[in-house]
Design an enzyme around this catalytic site. Sequence first.
Site, PDB file in Angstrom:
ATOM      1  N   LYS A   1       0.859  -1.399  -0.136  1.00 31.93           N
ATOM      2  CA  LYS A   1      -0.028  -0.014  -0.106  1.00 31.93           C
ATOM      3  C   LYS A   1       0.807   1.028  -0.027  1.00 31.93           C
ATOM      4  O   LYS A   1       2.088   1.117   0.349  1.00 31.93           O
ATOM      5  CB  LYS A   1      -0.809  -0.085   1.293  1.00 31.93           C
ATOM      6  CG  LYS A   1      -0.267   0.173   2.482  1.00 31.93           C
ATOM      7  CD  LYS A   1      -0.967  -0.131   3.776  1.00 31.93           C
ATOM      8  CE  LYS A   1      -0.307  -0.041   4.933  1.00 31.93           C
ATOM      9  NZ  LYS A   1      -1.085  -0.429   6.258  1.00 31.93           N
TER      10      LYS A   1
ATOM     11  N   ARG B   1     -10.893   0.507  14.885  1.00 32.86           N
ATOM     12  CA  ARG B   1     -10.841   0.887  13.614  1.00 32.86           C
ATOM     13  C   ARG B   1     -11.822   0.193  12.779  1.00 32.86           C
ATOM     14  O   ARG B   1     -13.131   0.355  13.146  1.00 32.86           O
ATOM     15  CB  ARG B   1      -9.591   0.895  13.031  1.00 32.86           C
ATOM     16  CG  ARG B   1      -8.596   1.788  13.934  1.00 32.86           C
ATOM     17  CD  ARG B   1      -7.055   2.143  13.140  1.00 32.86           C
ATOM     18  NE  ARG B   1      -6.502   0.797  12.225  1.00 32.86           N
ATOM     19  CZ  ARG B   1      -5.333   0.913  11.809  1.00 32.86           C
ATOM     20  NH1 ARG B   1      -4.474   1.694  12.224  1.00 32.86           N
ATOM     21  NH2 ARG B   1      -4.986   0.023  10.779  1.00 32.86           N
TER      22      ARG B   1
ATOM     23  N   TYR C   1      15.478  30.020   7.983  1.00 33.90           N
ATOM     24  CA  TYR C   1      14.243  30.852   8.685  1.00 33.90           C
ATOM     25  C   TYR C   1      14.569  31.076  10.013  1.00 33.90           C
ATOM     26  O   TYR C   1      14.770  29.792  10.835  1.00 33.90           O
ATOM     27  CB  TYR C   1      13.004  30.356   8.246  1.00 33.90           C
ATOM     28  CG  TYR C   1      12.579  30.360   6.944  1.00 33.90           C
ATOM     29  CD1 TYR C   1      12.674  31.469   5.886  1.00 33.90           C
ATOM     30  CD2 TYR C   1      12.340  29.041   6.018  1.00 33.90           C
ATOM     31  CE1 TYR C   1      12.417  31.447   4.757  1.00 33.90           C
ATOM     32  CE2 TYR C   1      12.136  29.069   4.845  1.00 33.90           C
ATOM     33  CZ  TYR C   1      11.991  30.440   4.219  1.00 33.90           C
ATOM     34  OH  TYR C   1      11.467  30.234   2.551  1.00 33.90           O
TER      35      TYR C   1
ATOM     36  N   MET D   1      10.887  24.231   2.571  1.00 32.43           N
ATOM     37  CA  MET D   1       9.965  23.588   1.846  1.00 32.43           C
ATOM     38  C   MET D   1      11.078  22.689   0.856  1.00 32.43           C
ATOM     39  O   MET D   1      10.467  21.414   0.632  1.00 32.43           O
ATOM     40  CB  MET D   1       8.915  24.274   1.070  1.00 32.43           C
ATOM     41  CG  MET D   1       8.154  23.366   0.128  1.00 32.43           C
ATOM     42  SD  MET D   1       6.908  24.599  -0.662  1.00 32.43           S
ATOM     43  CE  MET D   1       6.149  25.159   0.307  1.00 32.43           C
TER      44      MET D   1
HETATM   45  C1  LIG Z   1      -0.134  -1.760   6.714  1.00 34.20           C
HETATM   46  C2  LIG Z   1      -0.935  -2.740   7.391  1.00 34.20           C
HETATM   47  C3  LIG Z   1      -0.147  -4.026   7.424  1.00 34.20           C
HETATM   48  C4  LIG Z   1       1.376  -4.041   7.504  1.00 34.20           C
HETATM   49  O1  LIG Z   1       1.711  -3.644   8.683  1.00 34.20           O
HETATM   50  P1  LIG Z   1       3.079  -3.527   9.117  1.00 34.20           P
HETATM   51  O2  LIG Z   1       3.308  -3.271  10.649  1.00 34.20           O
HETATM   52  O3  LIG Z   1       3.898  -2.337   8.131  1.00 34.20           O
HETATM   53  O4  LIG Z   1       3.794  -4.916   8.788  1.00 34.20           O
HETATM   54  C5  LIG Z   1      -1.026  -5.124   7.928  1.00 34.20           C
HETATM   55  N1  LIG Z   1      -2.299  -5.154   7.857  1.00 34.20           N
HETATM   56  C6  LIG Z   1      -2.932  -4.154   7.606  1.00 34.20           C
HETATM   57  C7  LIG Z   1      -4.495  -4.227   8.045  1.00 34.20           C
HETATM   58  C8  LIG Z   1      -2.477  -2.823   7.262  1.00 34.20           C
HETATM   59  O5  LIG Z   1      -3.103  -1.740   7.232  1.00 34.20           O
END
Ligand SMILES: *Cc1c(COP(=O)(O)O)cnc(C)c1O
Length: 360
Positions: free
Chosen positions: A32, A125, A253, A301
Site C-alpha cells: 500500500k 478501527r 528561517y 520546503m
Molecule cells: C499496513 C497494514 C499492515 C502492515 O503492517 P506492518 O506493521 O507494516 O507490517 C498489515 N495489515 C493491515 C490491515 C495494514 O493496514
Amino acid sequence: MREALVDLSAISRNVETLRAVVDDVATLVVVKANAYGHGAVPCAGAALAAGADWLGVVDIDEALELRAAGITAPILVWMHAPGADLAAAAEARVDVGVNSTEQLDEAAGVGGVTVQLKVDTGLGRNGAPAHDWERYFAVAASHERAGRIIVRGLWSHLANAGDAADSAQVMAFSEAIAGARSAGLDPEFLHLAATGGALRTPAARFGMVRIGIGAYGLSPFDGPSPVALSPAMQLSASIIGVKRVPAGTGVSYGHDYVTEQDTTLALVPLGYADGIPRHASGRGPVSIGGARFRIAGRVAMDQFVVDVGDAHVVAGDRAILFGDPQNGVPSATEWATAADTINYEIVTRIGNRVVRRYVS
Ligand SMILES: *Cc1c(COP(=O)(O)O)cnc(C)c1O
C-alpha cells in the site's frame, strides 16, 4: 539530484527471512501507499520473487495498478467508501476486505465479489464489532449460499497495545473463527498479524501474516527487529551549493542556528515538500563523505543547510540522509527519533520529486 535508491534484492531477502520465521504460514506482503514510498510495482515483483503468496493494498485503484503492470498474484484490498467500484475489483480478481453487513450487502449486489470478512478484535478501527458478529456472519453465509459472494478469508488487525492486549485479541479472533464456522462459513485464509505480530507473537500467526514494514527492512518495534533485516531505501541528494561564512552567521528561517566560528555551509535540495520532517530541524542526521553531521536550523520546503565545519565538501558531493546503517549511514529510524515519529512515516512520506532508482 534527489534520489531514493531502492535495493530490490534487500526486499527479496527480507521477505525470505520473514517467511523462514513464520515457517509454513502464508505471507501477504503489503505494498500500500506506493509500497511505503518504495514503489509498488517493483517492490511487489521483488516480494513475489521471494515467495510471497499474496499482496495487500488499501485502495482498489492501488490493486488495479498492480494488475495493469501484469501482476497476477492474489491481492487483498481493504478500505472502501460507500459506492466504491467493487465490480472493478471483482473483474480484476481482487479480494475485497469487508467491514460491515452494509458492505456485505453492497458486495452481494455487485455479484461475483470474493470477500474477506474483517472483524474488530480490539483495535477500534475497521471491521465488524464483536456485538455484531452473529448477524454479520449470518448475512455473509446467506449471501454465499445464494451465490452472491464468495467468502475466502476472515481477518483482523492487532493494536500493538502490549502482550496482554495481543493475547486478548488472539482469543477474540479465535472466537470470531468459531462464530464464522458455526454460521456455516469456511474461510480459507485466517489472518491477524502484521510484521510485529508475525515476529513476536507466534499465536497470532494463524494461516497467514501480513508483512509491511519488515519487507522494507525496518523494525516495527521501538527497538531493533529480532531478526536481521536490510533497509531497502537510501535517500540522498547532491549538494547544490557550498560556501564559507564567518562566525555569527544566521542559518535558515528564524535564525534558529547561528554559526559559532568560520565554517562551511552545504545546501541540500530536500525539504518538507519531499517528506523531510520539519520537526527534525536542527536534529536530523546527514552523512557527507563518510562523516556525520546534523541539519543546521530549520528544514524549509525545498532545502536545508548542513554546517560541515572545515570538512572538504564541494557542490556535487552527495548528502545521504538515511539508508542501511551497515553502510555507515544514518537509519530511517534515527530520523524518526529526530522527528519524534516512527520509521514508517519517514519512508512513506518521501515525495514525488524524489526519483526512485532501483538496483537488484
Ligand atoms: C499496513 C497494514 C499492515 C502492515 O503492517 P506492518 O506493521 O507494516 O507490517 C498489515 N495489515 C493491515 C490491515 C495494514 O493496514
